[in-house]
Scaffold this motif. Structure first.
Motif, PDB file in Angstrom:
ATOM      1  N   PRO A  59     -34.141 -28.559  -4.499  1.00 47.33           N
ATOM      2  CA  PRO A  59     -35.331 -29.391  -4.650  1.00 47.33           C
ATOM      3  C   PRO A  59     -36.106 -28.957  -5.889  1.00 47.33           C
ATOM      4  O   PRO A  59     -36.153 -27.775  -6.214  1.00 47.33           O
ATOM      5  CB  PRO A  59     -36.146 -29.073  -3.380  1.00 47.33           C
ATOM      6  CG  PRO A  59     -35.170 -28.500  -2.420  1.00 47.33           C
ATOM      7  CD  PRO A  59     -34.105 -27.822  -3.232  1.00 47.33           C
ATOM      8  N   VAL A  60     -36.691 -29.921  -6.582  1.00 41.27           N
ATOM      9  CA  VAL A  60     -37.458 -29.602  -7.788  1.00 41.27           C
ATOM     10  C   VAL A  60     -38.944 -29.609  -7.424  1.00 41.27           C
ATOM     11  O   VAL A  60     -39.505 -30.641  -7.091  1.00 41.27           O
ATOM     12  CB  VAL A  60     -37.173 -30.623  -8.898  1.00 41.27           C
ATOM     13  CG1 VAL A  60     -37.960 -30.273 -10.158  1.00 41.27           C
ATOM     14  CG2 VAL A  60     -35.680 -30.676  -9.196  1.00 41.27           C
ATOM     15  N   THR A  61     -39.544 -28.452  -7.460  1.00 42.05           N
ATOM     16  CA  THR A  61     -40.936 -28.333  -7.019  1.00 42.05           C
ATOM     17  C   THR A  61     -41.909 -28.824  -8.078  1.00 42.05           C
ATOM     18  O   THR A  61     -41.601 -28.881  -9.270  1.00 42.05           O
ATOM     19  CB  THR A  61     -41.288 -26.864  -6.697  1.00 42.05           C
ATOM     20  OG1 THR A  61     -41.197 -26.104  -7.910  1.00 42.05           O
ATOM     21  CG2 THR A  61     -40.348 -26.279  -5.663  1.00 42.05           C
ATOM     22  N   LEU A  62     -43.101 -29.150  -7.599  1.00 44.28           N
ATOM     23  CA  LEU A  62     -44.171 -29.567  -8.496  1.00 44.28           C
ATOM     24  C   LEU A  62     -44.459 -28.479  -9.519  1.00 44.28           C
ATOM     25  O   LEU A  62     -44.701 -28.757 -10.695  1.00 44.28           O
ATOM     26  CB  LEU A  62     -45.435 -29.856  -7.674  1.00 44.28           C
ATOM     27  CG  LEU A  62     -46.635 -30.365  -8.461  1.00 44.28           C
ATOM     28  CD1 LEU A  62     -46.317 -31.689  -9.136  1.00 44.28           C
ATOM     29  CD2 LEU A  62     -47.837 -30.512  -7.552  1.00 44.28           C
ATOM     30  N   GLU A  63     -44.384 -27.251  -9.068  1.00 47.23           N
ATOM     31  CA  GLU A  63     -44.612 -26.099  -9.933  1.00 47.23           C
ATOM     32  C   GLU A  63     -43.632 -26.103 -11.103  1.00 47.23           C
ATOM     33  O   GLU A  63     -44.011 -25.920 -12.257  1.00 47.23           O
ATOM     34  CB  GLU A  63     -44.434 -24.834  -9.084  1.00 47.23           C
ATOM     35  CG  GLU A  63     -44.996 -23.582  -9.707  1.00 47.23           C
ATOM     36  CD  GLU A  63     -44.728 -22.341  -8.841  1.00 47.23           C
ATOM     37  OE1 GLU A  63     -45.105 -21.259  -9.242  1.00 47.23           O
ATOM     38  OE2 GLU A  63     -44.110 -22.508  -7.756  1.00 47.23           O
ATOM     39  N   LEU A 102     -41.657 -32.410 -18.860  1.00 49.75           N
ATOM     40  CA  LEU A 102     -42.106 -33.147 -17.678  1.00 49.75           C
ATOM     41  C   LEU A 102     -43.608 -33.052 -17.421  1.00 49.75           C
ATOM     42  O   LEU A 102     -44.137 -33.744 -16.550  1.00 49.75           O
ATOM     43  CB  LEU A 102     -41.365 -32.639 -16.437  1.00 49.75           C
ATOM     44  CG  LEU A 102     -39.859 -32.873 -16.431  1.00 49.75           C
ATOM     45  CD1 LEU A 102     -39.235 -32.166 -15.234  1.00 49.75           C
ATOM     46  CD2 LEU A 102     -39.526 -34.357 -16.402  1.00 49.75           C
ATOM     47  N   LYS A 103     -44.292 -32.255 -18.175  1.00 52.51           N
ATOM     48  CA  LYS A 103     -45.684 -32.013 -17.824  1.00 52.51           C
ATOM     49  C   LYS A 103     -46.607 -33.222 -18.019  1.00 52.51           C
ATOM     50  O   LYS A 103     -47.732 -33.209 -17.535  1.00 52.51           O
ATOM     51  CB  LYS A 103     -46.216 -30.790 -18.563  1.00 52.51           C
ATOM     52  CG  LYS A 103     -46.265 -30.889 -20.069  1.00 52.51           C
ATOM     53  CD  LYS A 103     -46.816 -29.566 -20.623  1.00 52.51           C
ATOM     54  CE  LYS A 103     -46.712 -29.453 -22.129  1.00 52.51           C
ATOM     55  NZ  LYS A 103     -47.170 -30.599 -22.899  1.00 52.51           N
ATOM     56  N   ASP A 104     -46.115 -34.241 -18.688  1.00 50.86           N
ATOM     57  CA  ASP A 104     -46.941 -35.430 -18.895  1.00 50.86           C
ATOM     58  C   ASP A 104     -46.625 -36.588 -17.957  1.00 50.86           C
ATOM     59  O   ASP A 104     -47.198 -37.658 -18.072  1.00 50.86           O
ATOM     60  CB  ASP A 104     -46.807 -35.937 -20.342  1.00 50.86           C
ATOM     61  CG  ASP A 104     -47.590 -35.052 -21.303  1.00 50.86           C
ATOM     62  OD1 ASP A 104     -48.584 -34.431 -20.853  1.00 50.86           O
ATOM     63  OD2 ASP A 104     -47.212 -34.988 -22.471  1.00 50.86           O
ATOM     64  N   ARG A 136     -50.094 -36.055 -14.049  1.00 54.61           N
ATOM     65  CA  ARG A 136     -51.316 -36.571 -14.655  1.00 54.61           C
ATOM     66  C   ARG A 136     -52.137 -37.412 -13.689  1.00 54.61           C
ATOM     67  O   ARG A 136     -53.352 -37.447 -13.746  1.00 54.61           O
ATOM     68  CB  ARG A 136     -50.990 -37.402 -15.906  1.00 54.61           C
ATOM     69  CG  ARG A 136     -50.680 -36.538 -17.125  1.00 54.61           C
ATOM     70  CD  ARG A 136     -50.654 -37.362 -18.385  1.00 54.61           C
ATOM     71  NE  ARG A 136     -49.626 -38.415 -18.320  1.00 54.61           N
ATOM     72  CZ  ARG A 136     -49.893 -39.718 -18.290  1.00 54.61           C
ATOM     73  NH1 ARG A 136     -51.120 -40.134 -18.350  1.00 54.61           N
ATOM     74  NH2 ARG A 136     -48.915 -40.587 -18.233  1.00 54.61           N
ATOM     75  N   GLN A 137     -51.455 -38.142 -12.834  1.00 55.33           N
ATOM     76  CA  GLN A 137     -52.162 -39.035 -11.920  1.00 55.33           C
ATOM     77  C   GLN A 137     -51.724 -38.731 -10.491  1.00 55.33           C
ATOM     78  O   GLN A 137     -50.953 -39.468  -9.887  1.00 55.33           O
ATOM     79  CB  GLN A 137     -51.849 -40.474 -12.309  1.00 55.33           C
ATOM     80  CG  GLN A 137     -52.966 -41.428 -11.954  1.00 55.33           C
ATOM     81  CD  GLN A 137     -52.638 -42.828 -12.416  1.00 55.33           C
ATOM     82  OE1 GLN A 137     -51.753 -43.017 -13.247  1.00 55.33           O
ATOM     83  NE2 GLN A 137     -53.339 -43.797 -11.880  1.00 55.33           N
ATOM     84  N   GLY A 138     -52.258 -37.631  -9.996  1.00 55.70           N
ATOM     85  CA  GLY A 138     -51.797 -37.065  -8.744  1.00 55.70           C
ATOM     86  C   GLY A 138     -51.806 -37.992  -7.553  1.00 55.70           C
ATOM     87  O   GLY A 138     -51.003 -37.845  -6.652  1.00 55.70           O
ATOM     88  N   ARG A 139     -52.736 -38.930  -7.539  1.00 54.86           N
ATOM     89  CA  ARG A 139     -52.891 -39.714  -6.315  1.00 54.86           C
ATOM     90  C   ARG A 139     -51.964 -40.914  -6.223  1.00 54.86           C
ATOM     91  O   ARG A 139     -51.821 -41.514  -5.163  1.00 54.86           O
ATOM     92  CB  ARG A 139     -54.332 -40.190  -6.194  1.00 54.86           C
ATOM     93  CG  ARG A 139     -55.297 -39.076  -5.900  1.00 54.86           C
ATOM     94  CD  ARG A 139     -56.665 -39.632  -5.637  1.00 54.86           C
ATOM     95  NE  ARG A 139     -56.626 -40.627  -4.615  1.00 54.86           N
ATOM     96  CZ  ARG A 139     -57.326 -41.745  -4.614  1.00 54.86           C
ATOM     97  NH1 ARG A 139     -58.132 -41.987  -5.603  1.00 54.86           N
ATOM     98  NH2 ARG A 139     -57.235 -42.589  -3.653  1.00 54.86           N
ATOM     99  N   LEU A 140     -51.372 -41.296  -7.332  1.00 51.13           N
ATOM    100  CA  LEU A 140     -50.503 -42.466  -7.325  1.00 51.13           C
ATOM    101  C   LEU A 140     -49.230 -42.195  -6.509  1.00 51.13           C
ATOM    102  O   LEU A 140     -48.589 -41.170  -6.684  1.00 51.13           O
ATOM    103  CB  LEU A 140     -50.140 -42.812  -8.772  1.00 51.13           C
ATOM    104  CG  LEU A 140     -49.477 -44.158  -9.024  1.00 51.13           C
ATOM    105  CD1 LEU A 140     -50.378 -45.296  -8.568  1.00 51.13           C
ATOM    106  CD2 LEU A 140     -49.160 -44.295 -10.507  1.00 51.13           C
ATOM    107  N   SER A 141     -48.875 -43.145  -5.627  1.00 51.76           N
ATOM    108  CA  SER A 141     -47.765 -42.880  -4.720  1.00 51.76           C
ATOM    109  C   SER A 141     -46.448 -43.531  -5.142  1.00 51.76           C
ATOM    110  O   SER A 141     -45.400 -43.207  -4.601  1.00 51.76           O
ATOM    111  CB  SER A 141     -48.126 -43.331  -3.305  1.00 51.76           C
ATOM    112  OG  SER A 141     -48.441 -44.701  -3.307  1.00 51.76           O
ATOM    113  N   VAL A 142     -46.517 -44.466  -6.083  1.00 57.12           N
ATOM    114  CA  VAL A 142     -45.302 -45.070  -6.628  1.00 57.12           C
ATOM    115  C   VAL A 142     -45.470 -45.134  -8.135  1.00 57.12           C
ATOM    116  O   VAL A 142     -46.409 -45.759  -8.615  1.00 57.12           O
ATOM    117  CB  VAL A 142     -45.076 -46.502  -6.105  1.00 57.12           C
ATOM    118  CG1 VAL A 142     -43.797 -47.089  -6.689  1.00 57.12           C
ATOM    119  CG2 VAL A 142     -45.021 -46.535  -4.590  1.00 57.12           C
ATOM    120  N   MET A 143     -44.599 -44.486  -8.865  1.00 59.89           N
ATOM    121  CA  MET A 143     -44.776 -44.450 -10.311  1.00 59.89           C
ATOM    122  C   MET A 143     -43.459 -44.609 -11.049  1.00 59.89           C
ATOM    123  O   MET A 143     -42.395 -44.320 -10.503  1.00 59.89           O
ATOM    124  CB  MET A 143     -45.443 -43.130 -10.696  1.00 59.89           C
ATOM    125  CG  MET A 143     -44.569 -41.921 -10.441  1.00 59.89           C
ATOM    126  SD  MET A 143     -45.519 -40.385 -10.454  1.00 59.89           S
ATOM    127  CE  MET A 143     -46.327 -40.477  -8.842  1.00 59.89           C
TER     128      MET A 143
END
Length: 134
Positions: A93-97, A105-107, A112-119
């Motif tokens: 699994p690839v963690t958020l960390e 991947l940091k962008d 950047r938009q933590g609350r969005l559930s589908v991106m």
DNA sequence: GCCAACGTTGGC
DNA sequence: GCCAACGTTGGC
């Protein structure tokens, strides 16, 4: 072909459950931006499955098997669902960390938009996450 | 359990 | 049409 990432809280709908079901409709989206993304999904598009809250990691790959249609759980025509099927479980699994620490991947919206559930994801971002997960 | 981020609602 | 209040999500 487009690439996406969807979030699910494991206690609500986990990757394991999804694999038992083999297919599910992706409901519960009540955010216009996420909804617009759902509408743009095409059959065959690949979707990363992310466990939010618990785990906070990308656990597998799914694909779109049916494009957006009226959300069967509500009469409100504002909302749609898509059908998804599991394709593959990531070896690691690839963690958020890990994602946050990765230069490429940091962008992404996940960070950047933590609350969005589908991106949406760029092909390069999608590939990078798969690479980190193998 | 707290809090930051951010979308939505409603008063003006 | 602006903006304050409020609710929800999700990381920590």
């Amino acid at each position: 072909m487009n690439y996406w990432l969807v979030k699910s809280e494991p206690f609500k709908y986990s990757w394991e459950k999804f694999n038992q079901d083999k297919r599910t409709f992706w409901d519960g989206v009540r955010n216009y931006q996420a909804r617009n993304n759902l509408r743009e999904m095409k059959e065959g598009d690949l979707v990363l499955f992310y466990h939010s809250n618990e785990g906070k990691e990308v656990v597998g790959i799914a694909k779109v098997v049916k494009e957006a249609y009226q959300d069967p759980t509500t009469d409100d025509t504002n909302w749609v669902v898509v059908d998804l099927s599991p394709v593959e479980t990531l070896k690691k699994p690839v963690t958020l960390e890990t994602i946050k620490a990765d230069e490429r991947l940091k962008d992404i919206s996940l960070v950047r938009q933590g609350r969005l559930s589908v991106m949406g994801l760029k092909a390069a971002e999608f590939d990078r996450i798969i690479e980190l997960g193998s």
